[in-house]
Design a protein around this motif. Structure first.
Motif, PDB file in Angstrom:
ATOM      1  N   GLY A 146       0.847  -1.195   0.000  1.00 33.34           N
ATOM      2  CA  GLY A 146       0.000   0.000   0.000  1.00 33.34           C
ATOM      3  C   GLY A 146       0.877   1.237   0.000  1.00 33.34           C
ATOM      4  N   SER A 147       0.235   2.386  -0.180  1.00 29.71           N
ATOM      5  CA  SER A 147       0.999   3.637  -0.268  1.00 29.71           C
ATOM      6  C   SER A 147       1.023   4.355   1.079  1.00 29.71           C
ATOM      7  N   THR A 157       4.813   1.434  -0.570  1.00 27.82           N
ATOM      8  CA  THR A 157       5.191   2.401  -1.605  1.00 27.82           C
ATOM      9  C   THR A 157       5.219   3.796  -0.984  1.00 27.82           C
ATOM     10  N   PRO A 158       6.401   4.399  -0.838  1.00 29.60           N
ATOM     11  CA  PRO A 158       6.428   5.763  -0.296  1.00 29.60           C
ATOM     12  C   PRO A 158       6.023   6.773  -1.363  1.00 29.60           C
ATOM     13  N   VAL A 159       5.152   7.702  -0.992  1.00 29.55           N
ATOM     14  CA  VAL A 159       4.806   8.821  -1.871  1.00 29.55           C
ATOM     15  C   VAL A 159       5.229  10.082  -1.124  1.00 29.55           C
ATOM     16  N   LEU A 160       6.223  10.780  -1.659  1.00 30.72           N
ATOM     17  CA  LEU A 160       6.715  11.974  -0.984  1.00 30.72           C
ATOM     18  C   LEU A 160       5.816  13.166  -1.314  1.00 30.72           C
ATOM     19  N   LEU A 161       5.674  14.068  -0.366  1.00 28.52           N
ATOM     20  CA  LEU A 161       4.972  15.333  -0.620  1.00 28.52           C
ATOM     21  C   LEU A 161       5.811  16.420   0.043  1.00 28.52           C
ATOM     22  N   ASP A 162       6.227  17.398  -0.751  1.00 31.72           N
ATOM     23  CA  ASP A 162       7.146  18.411  -0.211  1.00 31.72           C
ATOM     24  C   ASP A 162       7.005  19.696  -1.004  1.00 31.72           C
ATOM     25  N   GLY A 191      -6.630  12.283  -3.250  1.00 31.45           N
ATOM     26  CA  GLY A 191      -7.523  11.784  -4.301  1.00 31.45           C
ATOM     27  C   GLY A 191      -6.785  10.959  -5.352  1.00 31.45           C
ATOM     28  N   SER A 192      -5.467  11.186  -5.476  1.00 29.18           N
ATOM     29  CA  SER A 192      -4.722  10.536  -6.561  1.00 29.18           C
ATOM     30  C   SER A 192      -4.399   9.077  -6.263  1.00 29.18           C
ATOM     31  N   THR A 193      -4.266   8.722  -4.996  1.00 27.78           N
ATOM     32  CA  THR A 193      -3.880   7.356  -4.597  1.00 27.78           C
ATOM     33  C   THR A 193      -4.456   7.066  -3.213  1.00 27.78           C
ATOM     34  N   PRO A 194      -5.036   5.904  -2.993  1.00 30.56           N
ATOM     35  CA  PRO A 194      -5.463   5.575  -1.617  1.00 30.56           C
ATOM     36  C   PRO A 194      -4.219   5.443  -0.721  1.00 30.56           C
ATOM     37  N   MET A 195      -4.226   6.121   0.411  1.00 32.04           N
ATOM     38  CA  MET A 195      -3.064   6.090   1.312  1.00 32.04           C
ATOM     39  C   MET A 195      -3.410   5.250   2.542  1.00 32.04           C
ATOM     40  N   ARG A 221      -0.936  25.130  11.611  1.00 28.47           N
ATOM     41  CA  ARG A 221      -2.048  25.230  10.662  1.00 28.47           C
ATOM     42  C   ARG A 221      -1.868  24.222   9.524  1.00 28.47           C
ATOM     43  N   GLY A 222      -0.634  24.005   9.120  1.00 25.17           N
ATOM     44  CA  GLY A 222      -0.369  23.001   8.078  1.00 25.17           C
ATOM     45  C   GLY A 222      -0.884  21.635   8.498  1.00 25.17           C
ATOM     46  N   THR A 223      -0.688  21.279   9.759  1.00 29.90           N
ATOM     47  CA  THR A 223      -1.167  19.975  10.246  1.00 29.90           C
ATOM     48  C   THR A 223      -2.693  19.926  10.260  1.00 29.90           C
ATOM     49  N   GLU A 224      -3.323  21.059  10.608  1.00 31.30           N
ATOM     50  CA  GLU A 224      -4.803  21.105  10.582  1.00 31.30           C
ATOM     51  C   GLU A 224      -5.328  20.825   9.181  1.00 31.30           C
ATOM     52  N   VAL A 225      -4.704  21.467   8.196  1.00 38.21           N
ATOM     53  CA  VAL A 225      -5.147  21.285   6.799  1.00 38.21           C
ATOM     54  C   VAL A 225      -4.930  19.827   6.381  1.00 38.21           C
ATOM     55  N   LEU A 226      -3.787  19.287   6.771  1.00 38.33           N
ATOM     56  CA  LEU A 226      -3.476  17.886   6.442  1.00 38.33           C
ATOM     57  C   LEU A 226      -4.520  16.946   7.049  1.00 38.33           C
ATOM     58  N   LEU A 227      -4.850  17.149   8.335  1.00 40.42           N
ATOM     59  CA  LEU A 227      -5.820  16.264   9.001  1.00 40.42           C
ATOM     60  C   LEU A 227      -7.200  16.370   8.345  1.00 40.42           C
ATOM     61  N   ALA A 228      -7.569  17.590   7.947  1.00 39.62           N
ATOM     62  CA  ALA A 228      -8.885  17.761   7.294  1.00 39.62           C
ATOM     63  C   ALA A 228      -8.922  16.957   5.992  1.00 39.62           C
ATOM     64  N   ALA A 229      -7.831  16.979   5.238  1.00 42.88           N
ATOM     65  CA  ALA A 229      -7.798  16.216   3.974  1.00 42.88           C
ATOM     66  C   ALA A 229      -7.809  14.721   4.265  1.00 42.88           C
ATOM     67  N   MET A 230      -7.098  14.300   5.301  1.00 47.76           N
ATOM     68  CA  MET A 230      -7.117  12.874   5.675  1.00 47.76           C
ATOM     69  C   MET A 230      -8.538  12.444   6.024  1.00 47.76           C
ATOM     70  N   ASP A 231      -9.234  13.283   6.785  1.00 50.05           N
ATOM     71  CA  ASP A 231     -10.623  12.962   7.179  1.00 50.05           C
ATOM     72  C   ASP A 231     -11.503  12.797   5.951  1.00 50.05           C
ATOM     73  N   GLU A 232     -11.322  13.714   5.011  1.00 50.48           N
ATOM     74  CA  GLU A 232     -12.156  13.677   3.814  1.00 50.48           C
ATOM     75  C   GLU A 232     -11.956  12.378   3.034  1.00 50.48           C
ATOM     76  N   PHE A 233     -10.743  11.839   3.076  1.00 48.45           N
ATOM     77  CA  PHE A 233     -10.451  10.627   2.295  1.00 48.45           C
ATOM     78  C   PHE A 233     -10.348   9.370   3.173  1.00 48.45           C
ATOM     79  N   GLY A 234     -10.786   9.491   4.425  1.00 43.29           N
ATOM     80  CA  GLY A 234     -10.855   8.309   5.303  1.00 43.29           C
ATOM     81  C   GLY A 234      -9.498   7.729   5.674  1.00 43.29           C
ATOM     82  N   VAL A 235      -8.457   8.555   5.711  1.00 36.14           N
ATOM     83  CA  VAL A 235      -7.129   8.066   6.112  1.00 36.14           C
ATOM     84  C   VAL A 235      -7.027   8.241   7.638  1.00 36.14           C
ATOM     85  N   ARG A 236      -6.775   7.143   8.346  1.00 36.00           N
ATOM     86  CA  ARG A 236      -6.970   7.123   9.797  1.00 36.00           C
ATOM     87  C   ARG A 236      -5.680   6.896  10.590  1.00 36.00           C
TER      88      ARG A 236
END
Ligand SMILES: NC(=O)c1ccc[n+]([C@@H]2O[C@H](COP(=O)([O-])OP(=O)(O)OC[C@H]3O[C@@H](n4cnc5c(N)ncnc54)[C@H](O)[C@@H]3O)[C@@H](O)[C@H]2O)c1
Length: 336
Positions: free
Chosen positions: A5-6, A30-35, A74-78, A106-121
């Motif tokens: 999995g990613s 599979t590591p997917v980097l985001l930077d 949205g691009s890959t299930p994480m 604030r960056g972490t807040e935005v990240l968590l909101a996106a995780m919630d939207e895509f069900g990443v727990r």
């Protein structure tokens, strides 16, 4: 072998993230980097691929950009996120506390909101021993009182509390905050390592620059601390050991709610221990000058690393000679 999995690594092109990516791949994920490359170089991505033996995907995005974060998930299930993105220079955080809050918290807040939207727990978070403030007892275990002594440390405390609330809000969320002590060294391939921009804030990159003749000498802050040789003592940990700690935490996340675990060796080493080992192992001179103590520094800080061993079955394997050898090999290779 099919991927398990990613795993999204925010800050994956940084010093620690690049090493974590290698260990994540070695464990079959599979590591997917985001930077956003604010403190790292784009060339790191290809070098991680070289170490791993296959190209590694990197999404160029800022964690504060909600739309970009949605696109990433949205691009890959994480399966999980390893959240390393952050600014970490203590001095700069004192000058620009709002920037540190905005980027890290604030960056972490935005990240968590996106995780919630895509069900990443699931999340492994890069916390720091800075959350303990001034050491009140040694070694420092996870029940040591918490407190920030600079805006950078405050961001780590704020994020740990945010992750408490995030985990509490839903039973099937799993978080592990890894409280790093002092990561140093580089991958044995010498393809990835630590290359901070400008004058380094941390000891090892400074020592490297002095050894290369790019800086005239190492200024040591205080030679009269109550330590074995009078210089400050810290818990230096090889970055590859640290990276392995992320994989074992990832593997055990589902048994955690929000666990906070030290990653250190449990051994204190002084500035002069590091300098002398660097000179002996690498056959180079590191001129230094002992100056006055720096305000806000502690004589010594090192981990009680027993929880990581009990909880994760992890302990550091590499020693000081490995750390100084690998840091120098990376510095001299990247100079070619
Ligand atoms: N190196 C240490 O001594 C140490 C100790 C304790 C904790 N930490 C933490 O570990 C993490 C990684 O540290 P590092 O040493 O690899 O630092 P680093 O600067 O090498 O890596 C951080 C990475 O995050 C990226 N980044 C920063 N803000 C971003 C944003 N808004 N969006 C996307 N990417 C962003 C940077 O470009 C960089 O690639 C940080 O969170 C840091 O606070 C580091």
């Amino acid at each position: 072998m099919a991927s398990r999995g990613s795993i999204l690594l925010t800050g994956g092109a940084g010093f620690i993230g690049s090493h974590v990516a290698v260990e994540v791949a070695a464990a079959g994920w599979t590591p997917v980097l985001l930077d956003n490359f604010c403190t790292s170089e784009r060339s790191v991505v290809a070098r991680v691929g070289e170490v791993v033996g296959a190209p590694v995907r990197c999404i160029e995005a800022d964690i504060r950009d909600a739309q970009a974060m949605r696109a990433a998930f949205g691009s890959t299930p994480m399966h999980a996120v390893i959240h390393l993105a952050g600014l970490k220079a203590v001095g700069e955080s004192v000058e620009k506390p709002e920037l540190y809050h905005d980027n890290n918290v604030r960056g972490t807040e935005v990240l968590l909101a996106a995780m919630d939207e895509f069900g990443v727990r699931r999340m492994v978070f890069s916390s720091s021993c800075t959350v303990y403030g001034m050491p009140q007892r040694l070694p420092i275990d996870e029940s040591h009182p918490l407190g920030a002594i600079n805006p950078y440390g405050q961001t780590k405390l704020d994020i740990e509390r945010m992750l408490d609330r995030w985990a509490d809000a839903c039973i099937d969320r799993h978080v592990c905050s890894l409280r790093y002590f002092n990561p140093v060294g580089a991958h044995a391939s010498a393809l990835i390592g630590e290359s901070p921009l400008g004058i380094p804030n941390n000891l090892m990159p400074f020592v490297v620059k002095v050894a290369r003749g790019e800086l005239p000498e190492l200024g040591v802050f205080g030679g009269d601390w109550p330590t074995h040789d009078g210089t400050g003592v810290r818990d230096y940990i090889h970055v590859v050991d640290l990276a392995r700690g992320h994989v074992v935490a990832l593997e055990q996340l589902d048994s955690m709610h929000h666990d906070c675990i030290n990653l250190g060796t449990g051994a204190g080493l002084s500035v002069l221990d590091v300098v002398h080992a660097f000179e002996r192992v690498n056959g180079v001179k590191v001129p230094y000058a002992i100056g006055p103590r720096r305000a806000g520094d502690a004589a010594a800080a090192y981990a009680d690393a027993s929880l990581a061993e009990q909880r994760l079955g992890w302990r550091a394997r590499l020693g000081l000679d490995d750390m100084v050898r690998d840091a120098w090999a990376f510095a001299t290779r990247s100079a070619c």
